[in-house]
Design an enzyme around this catalytic site. Structure first.
Site, PDB file in Angstrom:
ATOM      1  N   GLU A 189       8.777  12.651   5.008  1.00  0.00           N
ATOM      2  CA  GLU A 189       9.098  14.007   4.581  1.00  0.00           C
ATOM      3  C   GLU A 189      10.073  13.942   3.408  1.00  0.00           C
ATOM      4  OE1 GLU A 189      10.396  16.381   7.887  1.00  0.00           O
ATOM      5  OE2 GLU A 189       8.476  16.193   8.937  1.00  0.00           O
ATOM      6  N   TRP A 245       4.566  11.823   0.326  1.00  0.00           N
ATOM      7  CA  TRP A 245       3.999  10.489   0.110  1.00  0.00           C
ATOM      8  C   TRP A 245       2.709  10.260   0.885  1.00  0.00           C
ATOM      9  CZ3 TRP A 245       6.255   9.362  -4.066  1.00  0.00           C
ATOM     10  CH2 TRP A 245       7.638   9.504  -4.248  1.00  0.00           C
ATOM     11  N   THR A 250      -0.724   9.031   0.631  1.00  0.00           N
ATOM     12  CA  THR A 250      -1.714   8.343  -0.182  1.00  0.00           C
ATOM     13  C   THR A 250      -3.093   8.909   0.155  1.00  0.00           C
ATOM     14  OG1 THR A 250      -0.392   6.320  -0.210  1.00  0.00           O
ATOM     15  CG2 THR A 250      -2.714   6.106  -0.768  1.00  0.00           C
ATOM     16  N   GLU A 260       1.944  -0.966  12.218  1.00  0.00           N
ATOM     17  CA  GLU A 260       1.939  -2.413  12.452  1.00  0.00           C
ATOM     18  C   GLU A 260       0.768  -3.083  11.747  1.00  0.00           C
ATOM     19  OE1 GLU A 260       1.619  -4.675  16.510  1.00  0.00           O
ATOM     20  OE2 GLU A 260       3.628  -3.827  16.335  1.00  0.00           O
ATOM     21  N   ARG A 287       1.296  -2.890   7.975  1.00  0.00           N
ATOM     22  CA  ARG A 287       2.172  -3.912   7.385  1.00  0.00           C
ATOM     23  C   ARG A 287       1.393  -5.180   7.066  1.00  0.00           C
ATOM     24  NH1 ARG A 287       6.834  -1.965  11.317  1.00  0.00           N
ATOM     25  NH2 ARG A 287       7.866  -0.555   9.853  1.00  0.00           N
ATOM     26  N   ARG A 332      -1.913 -20.900 -24.589  1.00  0.00           N
ATOM     27  CA  ARG A 332      -0.810 -20.750 -25.535  1.00  0.00           C
ATOM     28  C   ARG A 332      -0.175 -22.120 -25.810  1.00  0.00           C
ATOM     29  NH1 ARG A 332       1.715 -17.907 -29.565  1.00  0.00           N
ATOM     30  NH2 ARG A 332       3.940 -17.588 -29.183  1.00  0.00           N
ATOM     31  N   GLY A 371       5.544 -14.111 -22.163  1.00  0.00           N
ATOM     32  CA  GLY A 371       6.434 -13.805 -23.281  1.00  0.00           C
ATOM     33  C   GLY A 371       6.283 -12.364 -23.739  1.00  0.00           C
ATOM     34  N   GLU A 390       5.207   0.952   3.638  1.00  0.00           N
ATOM     35  CA  GLU A 390       5.198   0.588   5.068  1.00  0.00           C
ATOM     36  C   GLU A 390       6.543   0.019   5.520  1.00  0.00           C
ATOM     37  OE1 GLU A 390       2.929   1.699   6.687  1.00  0.00           O
ATOM     38  OE2 GLU A 390       1.064   1.686   5.542  1.00  0.00           O
ATOM     39  N   GLU A 432      14.577  -4.136   3.981  1.00  0.00           N
ATOM     40  CA  GLU A 432      15.689  -4.010   4.925  1.00  0.00           C
ATOM     41  C   GLU A 432      15.202  -3.557   6.300  1.00  0.00           C
ATOM     42  OE1 GLU A 432      17.043  -4.457   1.030  1.00  0.00           O
ATOM     43  OE2 GLU A 432      15.694  -2.884   1.757  1.00  0.00           O
TER      44      GLU A 432
END
Length: 405
Positions: A131, A160, A162, A262, A265, A290, A361, A385, A389
């Site tokens: 929310e 949010w 999706t 679960e 994730r 390169r 680069g 998900e 932390e």
């Protein structure tokens, strides 16, 4: 076939599915991803092709018209698709979570009503917990459903979603006055999580007031993760039948949603692996094209060591993701392993992508190069998900549970 991120012990069917998806990604997604992403255009033709391939029903049981495949198969498919363009994997991720929740927790009537059409992609799901005023504190949900006879009336705002506009089914978590029936005893205190209920909200696709009392305001403009629509959902006196409560189980919505998260994730870990694989592919190819100081930059130790570290991180993340998926498929608890997989895969994805960017680069900063897009997509997986932390909180609680002194 590249030697990174191989998975041992796959069946012939699984290998055939992955080979088909890999070919589809190489031919139909990668060549078009840049243009679609820069235009923020929904990948309609790609989605239609995935419907024809049966990917929307990959894990739905065969009795409901799906392929009945495992979470591992699905995760490996997602890894391949995210390697092509993460937004495409987002189209099927929330759909898969909702189908999983209905398969596991829905009533027989709900399964019969939704799953056959979800298997074909006719019904496509989105998933709504967040929310505007909360993120990880799910118990603080304010959106409320009040019982009125055989219906509920929902008021509040969700954030949010999706596929919020393109989907026509929302698995919606809201607060109700009802606690789950039985199991805890009459004297047991009712927790905040016990007041949460999951509804299955059918709606037309599109934006604006799609149903009386339900408005999908429009797409949220994002840094990355373009193409797929991310929206709000505003409920204002929205009326829904009690038969649309998932599992006919008011008050059990939190546990149903956490089961979905679960597996989600594992899905996010798979997406992170897919982006990291693509970032490594781009970097190792560019490092051999390169040249500086008379030799390929891949021959400079500074770049060679970067490639070695990147490949090791890709392999480690892939193996942890596979382990978490296999545990879930076995019926074992995998909250710690799923958290570990999501944590390491998302963090390594960000690191590998940034190293690929450095190897490119100045060209890495150009929108002509694919790595620029990956640099904007990878950060999303650090928060999707659940943040890193939150994963550490889940992991540490699980470890303390298992290693009690």
């Amino acid at each position: 076939m590249a030697r990174l991120a191989r998975t041992a012990g796959l069946s012939d069917v699984q290998q055939e599915i992955l080979s088909t998806v890999r070919s589809f990604v190489d031919k139909e997604i990668i060549p078009h991803a840049q243009a679609l992403e820069h235009a923020d255009e929904y990948p309609a033709e790609i989605v239609d092709a995935m419907m024809e391939m049966g990917l929307f029903g990959l894990t739905i049981p065969e009795e409901y018209g799906g392929l009945g495949e495992s979470l591992l198969t699905y995760a490996l498919v997602v890894e391949e698709i995210a390697r092509g363009w993460m937004s495409v994997s987002g189209v099927i991720n929330t759909h898969f979570i909702v189908a999983h929740m209905i398969s596991r927790h829905g009533t027989d009537e709900q399964k019969q009503h939704f799953l056959p059409r979800m298997a074909t992609g006719e019904v496509r799901g989105s998933f709504s917990m967040s929310e505007p005023d909360l993120g990880s504190d799910v118990a603080a949900i304010k959106t409320r459903a009040k019982r009125e006879g055989d219906d509920y009336v929902i008021d509040g705002a969700k954030m949010w979603l999706t596929n919020g506009g393109s989907s026509n089914l929302i698995a919606l978590l809201v607060k109700t006055d009802e606690a789950p029936a039985g199991g805890a005893g009459d004297q047991a205190p009712v927790k905040a999580h016990d007041r949460l209920t999951t509804f299955l909200v059918e709606k037309p696709s599109g934006f604006g007031e799609v149903l009386p009392g339900l408005t999908i305001p429009g797409k949220i403009d994002k840094m990355g993760y373009k193409g797929v629509d991310t929206t709000e959902a505003v409920f204002d006196g929205f009326r829904i039948g009690a038969d649309k409560v998932l599992g006919a189980a008011p008050g059990k919505g939190f546990s149903f949603m956490m089961d979905g998260v679960e597996v989600g994730r594992v899905n996010v870990a798979a997406r992170a692996c897919g982006i990291a694989i693509r970032a490594f592919e781009l970097a190792v190819a560019y490092a051999q094209q390169r040249s500086t100081f008379g030799k390929q930059i891949a021959q400079h130790q500074a770049i060679a060591f970067k490639l070695a570290e990147m490949a090791t991180k890709v392999e480690a993340a892939h193996l942890m993701m596979v382990n978490a998926a296999r545990l879930k498929d076995s019926g074992a608890r995998n909250d710690v392993e799923a958290g570990m997989a999501k944590l390491i895969a998302s963090e390594y994805c960000a690191e590998v992508t940034q190293e690929a960017f450095r190897i490119h680069g100045g060209y890495g900063y150009s929108k002509e190069y694919e790595i620029e897009r990956l640099m904007r997509e990878a950060p999303f997986l650090l928060i999707g998900e659940g943040t890193s932390e939150i994963q550490k909180t889940i992991i540490s609680r699980g470890l303390l549970r298992d290693y009690q002194a």
